[in-house]
Design an enzyme around this catalytic site. Sequence first.
Site, PDB file in Angstrom:
ATOM      1  N   CYS A   1       0.863  -1.090   0.086  1.00 11.45           N
ATOM      2  CA  CYS A   1       0.057   0.083  -0.175  1.00 11.45           C
ATOM      3  C   CYS A   1       0.856   1.223   0.234  1.00 11.45           C
ATOM      4  O   CYS A   1       1.536   1.634   1.134  1.00 11.45           O
ATOM      5  CB  CYS A   1      -0.750  -0.057   1.168  1.00 11.45           C
ATOM      6  SG  CYS A   1      -2.012   1.485   1.470  1.00 11.45           S
TER       7      CYS A   1
ATOM      8  N   CYS B   1      -0.528   3.908   2.149  1.00 12.97           N
ATOM      9  CA  CYS B   1      -0.391   4.040   3.631  1.00 12.97           C
ATOM     10  C   CYS B   1       1.198   4.057   4.025  1.00 12.97           C
ATOM     11  O   CYS B   1       1.643   4.800   5.014  1.00 12.97           O
ATOM     12  CB  CYS B   1      -0.677   2.309   3.885  1.00 12.97           C
ATOM     13  SG  CYS B   1      -2.196   1.889   3.275  1.00 12.97           S
ATOM     14  N   ASP B   2       2.200   3.617   3.267  1.00 14.31           N
ATOM     15  CA  ASP B   2       3.359   3.677   3.472  1.00 14.31           C
ATOM     16  C   ASP B   2       4.546   4.383   3.022  1.00 14.31           C
ATOM     17  O   ASP B   2       5.871   4.511   3.175  1.00 14.31           O
ATOM     18  CB  ASP B   2       3.920   2.092   3.724  1.00 14.31           C
ATOM     19  CG  ASP B   2       3.127   1.033   4.464  1.00 14.31           C
ATOM     20  OD1 ASP B   2       2.646   1.604   5.196  1.00 14.31           O
ATOM     21  OD2 ASP B   2       2.976  -0.016   4.043  1.00 14.31           O
TER      22      ASP B   2
END
Length: 306
Positions: free
Chosen positions: A134, A137-138
Site C-alpha cells: 500500500c 499507507c507506507d
Amino acid sequence: MIYDVIVVGSGPAGLAAAIYAQRARLSALVLEKEYMSGGQVVNTYEVDNYPGLPEIGGFELGMKFREHAEKLGARFINIEVRHIELEDEGRVKVVYTDREEYRARALVLAMGARHRKLGVPGEENLTGMGVSYCATCDGAFFKGRTVAVVGGGDVAAEDALFLARGCAKVFLIHRRDELRAAAILQEQLKKHENVEFLWDTEVIGIVGDDHLDCLKIRNKKDGSERMLDVDGLFIAVGTIPDTGFITNILQLDEGGYIIAGEDGKTEIPGIFAAGDVRTKQLRQIVTAVSDGANAITSVQAYLNTL
Ligand code: NAP
C-alpha cells in the site's frame, strides 16, 4: 435462534458494522475466520492516514476497533464460513460453517480482500520491513529514498506516481513490455524524470535480514539476472477478494468482488456487502469503516420492511 444480523469478517468494515449493530440494539453475531480481528490492518506496521490517529501502529488500530466492539457487547465466534443459503423465501439467511449453522434476517458480508502476493523468497519475512502492499499507507516512510513498484495495472501506476512525488527514484518493474494501466496514468508517469521503467522484468527474490536490502530481478527476454538496490518495494499485482463461498447466491464482478454500492445493498434483499469485498473506488481503512456503518443503516431499514 434467528439473529437480526450476522456479520461475516472482522476487519475494519466488520468491526464498524459490529459497533453500529450494538448501538442500534440489534441482536448480532460476528463470525471471524482468523484468530486475530482487524483484517489486513494488523499486518501494517504504521497507519498514518486514519484521521485523528496519526502514526498509529496497524496492530494497535486493529485492536482498538475490536476492543470498541467488545466494550459495546459485540459477540464474536472464531469459525470459517463454508456457504450461505436462503430459507423462508429469502427472509432467513443460513450461514453454514465448518462446525455450526447460524440464522439471521440480514447479513453483512465483510470478508475483505487480500493483496495478491508475488510468492518469491523474502516476501513474507520482509513485509512491513521495506516491503509494502500500500503506497498511500507506507509511501511517506520512503521520502527522498529509492523504491520499486512491481505491477502494470492502475494501482501500480498510481502508486508509482504517488511515490515519484516524494521519493528520489522509483523503478517500475513490470513483467511485460507495456502497462495495462489507463493511458492517462502512463502519460503522467513518463513526465516524471525520477521514474525508470524496467520492462519484461520479474522480481525473483527479495533480499534482507531485518530490512529490505535489494531485489533480485530477472530480464525475461534474455534471462539475465541482477541485484537492484532499493529501500522499499511496493507490490501492486492485484487483489483477491475472499468471496469464494458466496458464488452460489450472489453475482460478482469479473474480479470476484460483490457488486454493491455505498449502501451495501446486493441483489439479494437483506444481504449487504461492506469494505474491500465490494466493488468500490478506494480500498482503505477509512472507507471500510464507513461501509460498515452504512451497511448497518441499510440493515435497519431492511428489518423495518419485514
Ligand atoms: P490489475 O489491473 O489486475 O493489474 C495487476 C497487474 O499486476 C497487471 O499488470 C499484471 O500483469 C500484474 N501481475 C499480476 N500477477 C503478477 C505476478 N505474479 N507477478 C508480476 N506481475 C503480476 O490490478 P490493480 O492494478 O490492483 O487494479 C485492480 C482493479 O482496480 C482494476 O480493474 C483497475 O482498473 C481498478 N483500479 C482503477 C483505478 C482508477 O480507475 N483510478 C485505480 C486503481 C484500480 P499483466 O499486465 O501482465 O497481467
